[in-house]
Design an enzyme around this catalytic site. Structure first.
Site, mmCIF file in Angstrom:
data_model
loop_
_atom_site.group_PDB
_atom_site.id
_atom_site.type_symbol
_atom_site.label_atom_id
_atom_site.label_comp_id
_atom_site.label_asym_id
_atom_site.label_seq_id
_atom_site.Cartn_x
_atom_site.Cartn_y
_atom_site.Cartn_z
ATOM 1 N NE ARG A 105 55.061 29.019 -2.772
ATOM 2 C CZ ARG A 105 55.705 27.942 -2.237
ATOM 3 N NH1 ARG A 105 56.895 27.534 -2.501
ATOM 4 N NH2 ARG A 105 55.060 27.048 -1.261
ATOM 5 C CG HIS A 132 52.920 28.145 3.272
ATOM 6 N ND1 HIS A 132 52.099 27.642 2.269
ATOM 7 C CD2 HIS A 132 53.990 27.142 3.307
ATOM 8 C CE1 HIS A 132 52.804 26.918 1.583
ATOM 9 N NE2 HIS A 132 53.760 26.544 2.027
ATOM 10 C CD GLN A 135 53.784 22.920 4.740
ATOM 11 O OE1 GLN A 135 54.195 22.994 3.761
ATOM 12 N NE2 GLN A 135 53.847 21.557 5.426
ATOM 13 C CG ASP A 223 60.074 27.099 7.873
ATOM 14 O OD1 ASP A 223 60.455 26.600 6.874
ATOM 15 O OD2 ASP A 223 59.445 28.091 7.573
ATOM 16 C CB CYS A 262 56.680 23.370 5.943
ATOM 17 S SG CYS A 262 58.100 24.808 5.744
ATOM 18 N NE ARG A 290 51.268 22.275 1.313
ATOM 19 C CZ ARG A 290 52.096 22.904 0.672
ATOM 20 N NH1 ARG A 290 53.463 22.874 0.730
ATOM 21 N NH2 ARG A 290 51.786 23.830 -0.233
#
Ligand code: CP
Ligand code: NVA
Length: 303
Positions: A105, A132, A135, A223, A262, A290
């Site tokens: 990340r 991402h 996700q 988000d 998310c 996830r």
């Protein structure tokens, strides 16, 4: 794509491979629920590098590896030599001698590319400023568990045209759904990803009209308005206020529309409590998935 099975961005995959990964994720989820999981990652080690904070990504990858017999090593840039200037390339070469896969990340997608170039084991994108993908694999899985095939459905995004939005654009093309993005003009997704989607035949529109984007949608996404590393938080909040997902906006979607986020959420900013805790919301299933989606990704990467 090189022989090493990296999981970097959804646009780099064909639809069948993504479907195979989701099928595997579903099988592994069912096996875990039935108590018949096999230790398919026994003897395997995943190294995770975090240059930004994480709750879900860190814990779900770690628990996923452990549930299937594997091990993890977690490090942050601050506590590794990356933080003192060792290059990503050299880090990739060294970690490849120890580990069977590397998840990162980070901020700059260039670091992900450097890792891919120099690692001889699979590299997994655990979020960059650009995208991402893990996700969105979990999100597609969650949608389909609740509503069946996502192909042909209408997905709405109201807010910043950020990293998560970019992976939704990739997914719209690969899984064949309509994506309507509503965002301020200053916060549109990067032109490169929109051009790619257009050339790949994607059904994607970008406007400044949240109500139009949500109208009749099967799924509404929000988000954070201030992603990790974003500057000018106050200006962003002001610009994004008309894109808040509240009950009035959700009322324009289909009666049985789903709401996803998310997470982490900033309640009262991009989404109200009434929506995130309301009957449309599937955010806890989304967060759980996830774990399962990434088991599918790891199984594909590790063969
Ligand atoms: N959604 C997500 O990636 O959460 P974390 O930042 O907690 O990993
Ligand atoms: N867009 C958010 C997603 C967090 C999982 C961020 O990058 O901070």
């Amino acid at each position: 794509m090189s022989a090493v099975k990296h999981f970097l961005d959804l646009d780099r995959f064909d639809t069948k491979t993504l479907r195979d990964i989701l099928d595997m994720a579903g099988s592994l989820k069912r096996a875990h629920a039935d108590g018949v999981s096999k230790p398919i990652f026994a003897g395997k080690t995943l190294v995770m590098i975090f240059e930004k904070p994480s709750t879900r990504t860190r814990v779900s990858f770690q628990v996923g590896m452990q549930q299937l017999g594997g091990q993890v090593v977690v490090m942050s840039d601050a506590e590794s030599q990356l933080g003192r200037g060792e290059t990503v390339a050299d880090t990739a070469r060294v970690l490849s001698r120890y580990a069977d896969a590397i998840m990162i990340r980070t901020d700059d997608p260039k670091k992900l590319q450097d890792l891919e170039t120099h690692a001889t084991v699979p590299v997994i994108n655990g979020l960059t400023d650009y995208s991402h993908p893990c996700q969105i694999m979990a999100d597609v899985m969650t949608f389909e568990e609740h509503r069946g095939p996502i192909e042909g459905k209408v997905v709405a995004w109201s807010g910043d045209g950020n990293n998560v939005a970019t992976s939704w654009i990739h997914a719209a093309v690969r899984f064949g759904f309509t994506l309507r993005i509503a965002c301020p003009d200053a916060l549109r997704p990067t032109p490169g990803v929109l051009d790619w989607a257009a050339s790949a035949g994607g059904d994607i529109t970008v406007s400044e009209d949240a109500a139009a984007a949500v109208d009749g949608a099967d799924l509404v996404n929000a988000d954070t308005w201030v992603s990790m590393g974003d500057a000018n938080a106050d200006a962003r909040r002001k610009l994004l206020q008309p894109y808040q997902v509240n009950q009035a906006l959700m009322a324009g979607a289909k009666a049985d529309a789903l709401f996803m986020h998310c997470l982490p959420a900033h309640r009262g900013e991009e989404v109200t409590d009434a929506v995130i805790d309301g009957p449309h919301s599937v955010i806890w299933d989304e967060a759980e998935n996830r774990l399962h989606a990434q088991k599918g990704i790891l199984a594909w990467c590790l063969g």
